[in-house]
Design an enzyme around this catalytic site. Structure first.
Site, PDB file in Angstrom:
ATOM      1  N   HIS A   1       0.740  -1.390  -0.066  1.00 27.25           N
ATOM      2  CA  HIS A   1       0.125   0.083   0.039  1.00 27.25           C
ATOM      3  C   HIS A   1       0.960   1.219  -0.083  1.00 27.25           C
ATOM      4  CE1 HIS A   1      -2.310   3.227   2.456  1.00 27.25           C
ATOM      5  NE2 HIS A   1      -2.895   3.162   1.531  1.00 27.25           N
ATOM      6  N   SER A   2       0.597   2.322  -0.769  1.00 25.45           N
ATOM      7  CA  SER A   2       1.078   3.648  -0.768  1.00 25.45           C
ATOM      8  C   SER A   2       2.463   3.427  -1.271  1.00 25.45           C
ATOM      9  CB  SER A   2       1.252   4.266   0.519  1.00 25.45           C
ATOM     10  OG  SER A   2       1.672   5.465   0.531  1.00 25.45           O
ATOM     11  N   LEU A   3       3.693   3.727  -0.411  1.00 24.13           N
ATOM     12  CA  LEU A   3       5.182   3.547  -0.714  1.00 24.13           C
ATOM     13  C   LEU A   3       5.354   2.185  -0.905  1.00 24.13           C
ATOM     14  CD1 LEU A   3       7.725   4.742  -1.472  1.00 24.13           C
ATOM     15  CD2 LEU A   3       8.028   4.790   1.062  1.00 24.13           C
TER      16      LEU A   3
ATOM     17  N   HIS B   1      -6.735   8.347   1.648  1.00 28.57           N
ATOM     18  CA  HIS B   1      -5.680   7.453   1.163  1.00 28.57           C
ATOM     19  C   HIS B   1      -5.701   6.205   1.986  1.00 28.57           C
ATOM     20  CE1 HIS B   1      -1.769   6.488  -0.229  1.00 28.57           C
ATOM     21  NE2 HIS B   1      -1.161   6.758   0.905  1.00 28.57           N
TER      22      HIS B   1
ATOM     23  N   GLY C   1       3.588  -0.093  -2.091  1.00 20.56           N
ATOM     24  CA  GLY C   1       2.856  -0.508  -3.559  1.00 20.56           C
ATOM     25  C   GLY C   1       3.981  -0.081  -4.308  1.00 20.56           C
TER      26      GLY C   1
END
Ligand SMILES: *[C@@H]1O[C@H](CO)[C@@H](O)[C@H](O)[C@H]1NC(C)=O
Ligand SMILES: *[C@@H]1O[C@H](CO)[C@@H](O)[C@H](O)[C@H]1NC(C)=O
Ligand SMILES: *[C@@H]1O[C@H](CO)[C@@H](O)[C@H](O)[C@H]1NC(C)=O
Ligand SMILES: *[C@@H]1O[C@H](CO)[C@@H](O)[C@H](O)[C@H]1NC(C)=O
Length: 421
Positions: free
Chosen positions: A264-266, A364, A268
């Site tokens: 997820h996020s960074l 987010h 990802g």
């Protein structure tokens, strides 16, 4: 009696029918948590075994069940060829000519909502320690102790490793940016912020004159020195190199396994960079655009990257690349998230149009994605007989277009220029 016999016969038959007989490749996989991974203070990858639970009466499911589907991957013919092509690109600015092996492997079925939901839960747990609020019970009573070298306030990234009982498929889950800008904070925030700004800003995270930039490539006006940028990334990108070590360590432990990477996020974005490097199927959730980072890192990339799937929604300014500008919540938190183009293919939920969500950094978070997006049917897809939005390649994506990247040696900077922006 007769009826129940008929039903008894019918149910397996129907589920066999339902699972698509023949050509499709329906496959249910059960994953169990196997290891925690973390990075020690000496930047070494460490693993800790999760203890399987024998408590079959536990009220939580003991496994993650999701669907697999064959996906075409392209992996470099060899890692040394990949590294060589990368070096050539860094040193001599030669575009990397590289042979890619094409292969059909079992990947997650990204057209199944339940599968995306389970994967989202598996990445969520990468943020937390068992028992912390927000931890989704993976089932069983995992007795957690921390890996050797684990320091609660050490920088670095961490996550989980899941595997099927027969080890045929292994999932590496990588935690994303610490909650710094979505409330909270955490031990890895500082390091994450540096990396985020280097990888996902146009030019060293220079939002305005008051910022301390993360690299020194800004040359006044909207000019940025490209060489300088790439040098900074290659030198400083501890995350990419830790990621590759992690992957090597995992393949050493599971030499025969098919490995998937999720995050997820960074986390990802990193999952995707590793997916390009190793040809592993990837699902990245709410990742910032990582295409620019792949370019700056000089990662050779096959023309088609079908094995990497992004899942994000339009109200998330991080994934959309709109979390920038002096007054944005990202800037206020010290981030410049300016990149917006994603590699591979993207499943995009238009939550702004269809759920009337406003663009807000708080959307987010993975918990929001799990609870308010993936846990229920998505009406616009259901209407057309699908479970999730159709994936598409981000072909016409543009980013950082107001910047001018080029050969601007530092001597051409005057203080005046710097103050002009
Ligand atoms: C595992 O990772 C470490 C770095 O943390 C690296 O030095 C080592 O070579 C890796 N082991 C394998 C088998 O790839
Ligand atoms: C969990 O670990 C602790 C020590 O860290 C130990 O005292 C406890 O008995 C363990 N619990 C189980 C269920 O194994
Ligand atoms: C799966 O891998 C683990 C190592 O994590 C090993 O202990 C176990 O024996 C393997 N199981 C099978 C069925 O190969
Ligand atoms: C979802 O939004 C699209 C526009 O992005 C619109 O065409 C469609 O009708 C909407 N569907 C629903 C169910 O709101």
């Amino acid at each position: 009696m007769l009826l129940s016999t008929v039903i008894g016969l019918l149910v397996p038959f129907l589920s066999w029918l339902h699972s698509g007989s023949g050509s499709a490749d329906p496959k249910k996989l059960n994953f169990q948590l196997r290891h925690y991974h973390a990075v020690s203070s000496e930047a070494k990858v460490v693993f800790h075994n999760a203890r399987p639970s024998h408590d079959l009466t536990a009220s939580h499911p003991t496994e993650h069940t999701l669907r697999g589907k064959l996906v075409k991957t392209r992996r470099p013919a060899s890692q040394s060829a990949f590294a060589e092509a990368r070096t050539r690109s860094i040193k001599f600015a030669q575009s990397a000519l590289l042979d890619w092996d094409e292969d059909d492997v079992l990947g997650p079925d990204v057209e199944s909502r339940d599968t995306l939901l389970e994967l989202a839960k598996m990445t969520n747990n990468a943020y937390l320690e068992p028992g912390e609020p927000g931890w989704y019970e993976l089932g069983g009573n995992w007795n957690v102790s921390y890996p050797v070298g684990w320091e609660p306030d050490a920088d670095g990234f961490r996550g989980h490793v899941f595997a099927t009982p027969d080890n045929s498929t292994v999932v590496l889950s990588i935690k994303g940016t610490s909650a710094g800008f979505v409330g909270g904070g955490g031990p890895t925030t500082k390091k994450d912020k540096f990396n985020d700004n280097l990888l996902f800003s146009c030019c060293c995270a220079r939002v305005d004159w008051s910022w301390t930039t993360v690299c020194d490539c800004y040359r006044g006006g909207w000019k940025c020195e490209q060489d300088c940028l790439e040098r900074s990334l290659v030198e400083e990108s501890l995350f990419y190199s830790i990621g590759t070590n992690l992957y090597y360590n995992l393949t050493y432990m599971y030499p025969e396994s098919n490995i998937w990477i999720i995050g997820h996020s960074l986390g990802g974005a990193l999952a995707s960079l590793l997916g390009v490097t190793f040809g592993a199927p990837v699902v990245a959730i709410e990742s910032p655009g990582e295409k620019m980072a792949a370019g700056r890192l000089h990662l050779p990339s096959p023309r088609e990257v079908q094995h990497i799937t992004h899942v994000y929604h339009t109200a998330d300014p991080i994934a959309m690349g709109t979390c920038n500008g002096v007054l944005s919540s990202c800037s206020l938190g010290g981030y410049a998230m300016e990149s917006r183009c994603h590699l591979g293919r993207s499943v995009i939920y238009d939550t702004v149009s269809n759920f009337s969500w406003s663009v807000d950094i708080r959307t987010h978070g993975i918990v929001n994605v799990i609870e308010n997006l993936l846990s229920q049917p998505w009406p616009p897809s259901e209407e057309v007989g699908r479970e999730v939005p159709e994936y598409a390649v981000e072909d016409d994506c543009l980013e950082c277009y107001s910047w001018d990247f080029g050969d601007y040696p530092p001597s051409s900077v005057s203080t005046r220029d710097v103050e002009d922006l």
